[in-house]
Design a protein around this motif. Structure first.
Motif, PDB file in Angstrom:
ATOM      1  N   ASP A 172       0.839  -1.202   0.000  1.00  0.00           N
ATOM      2  CA  ASP A 172       0.000   0.000   0.000  1.00  0.00           C
ATOM      3  C   ASP A 172       0.872   1.249   0.000  1.00  0.00           C
ATOM      4  O   ASP A 172       0.618   2.200  -0.750  1.00  0.00           O
ATOM      5  N   TRP A 173       1.894   1.229   0.814  1.00  0.00           N
ATOM      6  CA  TRP A 173       2.740   2.422   0.909  1.00  0.00           C
ATOM      7  C   TRP A 173       3.561   2.652  -0.356  1.00  0.00           C
ATOM      8  O   TRP A 173       3.757   3.790  -0.772  1.00  0.00           O
ATOM      9  N   MET A 174       4.037   1.568  -0.977  1.00  0.00           N
ATOM     10  CA  MET A 174       4.777   1.733  -2.239  1.00  0.00           C
ATOM     11  C   MET A 174       3.875   2.398  -3.276  1.00  0.00           C
ATOM     12  O   MET A 174       4.276   3.303  -3.999  1.00  0.00           O
ATOM     13  N   ARG A 175       2.633   1.950  -3.315  1.00  0.00           N
ATOM     14  CA  ARG A 175       1.687   2.521  -4.277  1.00  0.00           C
ATOM     15  C   ARG A 175       1.361   3.964  -3.921  1.00  0.00           C
ATOM     16  O   ARG A 175       1.343   4.839  -4.779  1.00  0.00           O
ATOM     17  N   GLU A 181       6.405   0.941 -10.423  1.00  0.00           N
ATOM     18  CA  GLU A 181       7.209  -0.029 -11.177  1.00  0.00           C
ATOM     19  C   GLU A 181       7.825  -1.084 -10.264  1.00  0.00           C
ATOM     20  O   GLU A 181       7.785  -2.274 -10.550  1.00  0.00           O
ATOM     21  N   ASN A 182       8.424  -0.613  -9.169  1.00  0.00           N
ATOM     22  CA  ASN A 182       9.057  -1.569  -8.260  1.00  0.00           C
ATOM     23  C   ASN A 182       8.037  -2.512  -7.638  1.00  0.00           C
ATOM     24  O   ASN A 182       8.302  -3.707  -7.478  1.00  0.00           O
ATOM     25  N   TYR A 187       6.899  -7.770  -7.079  1.00  0.00           N
ATOM     26  CA  TYR A 187       5.920  -8.584  -6.337  1.00  0.00           C
ATOM     27  C   TYR A 187       4.786  -9.176  -7.159  1.00  0.00           C
ATOM     28  O   TYR A 187       3.986  -9.939  -6.633  1.00  0.00           O
ATOM     29  N   GLU A 188       4.728  -8.853  -8.437  1.00  0.00           N
ATOM     30  CA  GLU A 188       3.560  -9.289  -9.215  1.00  0.00           C
ATOM     31  C   GLU A 188       3.292 -10.790  -9.095  1.00  0.00           C
ATOM     32  O   GLU A 188       2.151 -11.223  -9.044  1.00  0.00           O
ATOM     33  N   ASN A 189       4.375 -11.573  -9.025  1.00  0.00           N
ATOM     34  CA  ASN A 189       4.174 -13.023  -9.057  1.00  0.00           C
ATOM     35  C   ASN A 189       4.194 -13.718  -7.700  1.00  0.00           C
ATOM     36  O   ASN A 189       4.191 -14.948  -7.643  1.00  0.00           O
ATOM     37  N   ILE A 190       4.243 -12.965  -6.637  1.00  0.00           N
ATOM     38  CA  ILE A 190       4.254 -13.653  -5.348  1.00  0.00           C
ATOM     39  C   ILE A 190       2.846 -14.129  -4.996  1.00  0.00           C
ATOM     40  O   ILE A 190       1.848 -13.602  -5.493  1.00  0.00           O
ATOM     41  N   SER A 191       2.778 -15.133  -4.123  1.00  0.00           N
ATOM     42  CA  SER A 191       1.438 -15.554  -3.686  1.00  0.00           C
ATOM     43  C   SER A 191       1.353 -15.418  -2.168  1.00  0.00           C
ATOM     44  O   SER A 191       2.286 -15.737  -1.445  1.00  0.00           O
ATOM     45  N   LEU A 192       0.225 -14.905  -1.722  1.00  0.00           N
ATOM     46  CA  LEU A 192       0.004 -14.726  -0.296  1.00  0.00           C
ATOM     47  C   LEU A 192      -0.848 -15.883   0.214  1.00  0.00           C
ATOM     48  O   LEU A 192      -1.654 -16.459  -0.519  1.00  0.00           O
ATOM     49  N   GLU A 193      -0.637 -16.180   1.480  1.00  0.00           N
ATOM     50  CA  GLU A 193      -1.235 -17.390   2.052  1.00  0.00           C
ATOM     51  C   GLU A 193      -2.771 -17.339   2.096  1.00  0.00           C
ATOM     52  O   GLU A 193      -3.439 -18.278   1.689  1.00  0.00           O
ATOM     53  N   LYS A 207      -4.423  -1.205  -9.188  1.00  0.00           N
ATOM     54  CA  LYS A 207      -4.308   0.246  -9.009  1.00  0.00           C
ATOM     55  C   LYS A 207      -2.911   0.718  -9.395  1.00  0.00           C
ATOM     56  O   LYS A 207      -2.743   1.776 -10.005  1.00  0.00           O
ATOM     57  N   ALA A 208      -1.905  -0.071  -9.045  1.00  0.00           N
ATOM     58  CA  ALA A 208      -0.517   0.302  -9.378  1.00  0.00           C
ATOM     59  C   ALA A 208      -0.334   0.339 -10.891  1.00  0.00           C
ATOM     60  O   ALA A 208       0.325   1.228 -11.440  1.00  0.00           O
ATOM     61  N   LYS A 209      -0.956  -0.617 -11.583  1.00  0.00           N
ATOM     62  CA  LYS A 209      -0.850  -0.652 -13.043  1.00  0.00           C
ATOM     63  C   LYS A 209      -1.538   0.560 -13.677  1.00  0.00           C
ATOM     64  O   LYS A 209      -1.155   1.006 -14.747  1.00  0.00           O
ATOM     65  N   ASN A 210      -2.551   1.070 -12.978  1.00  0.00           N
ATOM     66  CA  ASN A 210      -3.241   2.281 -13.457  1.00  0.00           C
ATOM     67  C   ASN A 210      -2.575   3.557 -12.947  1.00  0.00           C
ATOM     68  O   ASN A 210      -3.133   4.649 -13.101  1.00  0.00           O
ATOM     69  N   ARG A 211      -1.416   3.396 -12.313  1.00  0.00           N
ATOM     70  CA  ARG A 211      -0.684   4.558 -11.754  1.00  0.00           C
ATOM     71  C   ARG A 211      -1.573   5.368 -10.808  1.00  0.00           C
ATOM     72  O   ARG A 211      -1.601   6.592 -10.852  1.00  0.00           O
TER      73      ARG A 211
END
Ligand SMILES: [Zn+2]
Length: 223
Positions: A172-175, A181-182, A187-193, A207-211
């Protein structure tokens, strides 16, 4: 208003309490009015529900000590509170007094090696910046917060929040900082439990992809 005696200089002053709180990721239901980093959403804050005085930041007008209660003990000495870097918040010019006090509290906890408390206060500082549209400093303090989260992520068995819950705040904070981009590349391919966490993460990615660096709540994820 409360009247408190300062642990450092022993002088008394009147203090007002600011209420703020985050919410445990394990307790909020789907669709709840909680921001994606765990802050009670604006509506809840305005109604006063859920808030607790945990984050109150009182500042002694005489020596500059900041604490939840000025009579709280600290291992730090007057040298620390007299230092330029403490007094001028490492040259960060915050728009709000609350953000300034939260930042000082972060500095105190950092110097006292209390990592989790230092995180909470940098988080409150970021939120205080948001409330004043102090975007530039919101980014500066979120960067600091992310370095602390990275430390938590490297600690095994740290259980205040789970690994994935810390990651969600980091995403959330990165976004919010515009670090799209980072976020996508790393993280795009990680999976959460947990499914609920994955749903929030997928929303963040979109949302990140939509900037889009706006503030969203959990209820937005399920609209
Ligand atoms: Zn004092």
């Amino acid at each position: 208003m409360v009247y408190e005696r300062c642990f450092i200089c022993n002088k008394k002053s009147y203090q007002t309490t600011h209420y703020e709180s985050d919410v445990d990721f394990r307790t909020f239901p789907r669709g709840s009015d909680v921001d994606l980093d765990g802050r009670i959403h604006r509506r809840g804050r305005e109604s006063g529900d859920f808030l607790n005085p945990f984050s109150s930041v009182h500042e002694c007008p005489y020596c500059g000590y900041v604490s939840n209660n000025l009579s709280d003990k600290t291992i730090l000495s007057t040298n620390f509170f007299d230092s330029e870097s403490y007094r001028n918040c490492n040259n960060i010019i915050f728009k709000s007094d609350l953000a300034k006090k939260c930042y000082k509290s972060y500095l105190i906890y950092k110097e006292s090696n209390k990592l989790i408390q230092s995180f909470f206060y940098i988080q409150y500082c970021a939120w205080a910046c948001d409330d004043e549209n102090d975007d530039e400093n919101g980014i500066i303090v979120r960067k600091i917060g992310i370095t602390i989260i990275n430390e938590f992520l490297s600690l095994k068995g740290f259980n205040f929040k789970t690994h994935d819950e810390w990651l969600l705040i980091k995403f959330d904070w990165m976004r919010r900082m515009g670090d799209f981009e980072n976020l996508i590349n790393e993280y795009e391919n990680i999976s959460l439990e947990k499914i609920a966490h994955s749903e929030v993460f997928r929303f963040q990615l979109e949302k990140a992809k939509n900037r889009d660096s706006s503030c969203y709540s959990i209820s937005d994820v399920y609209k």
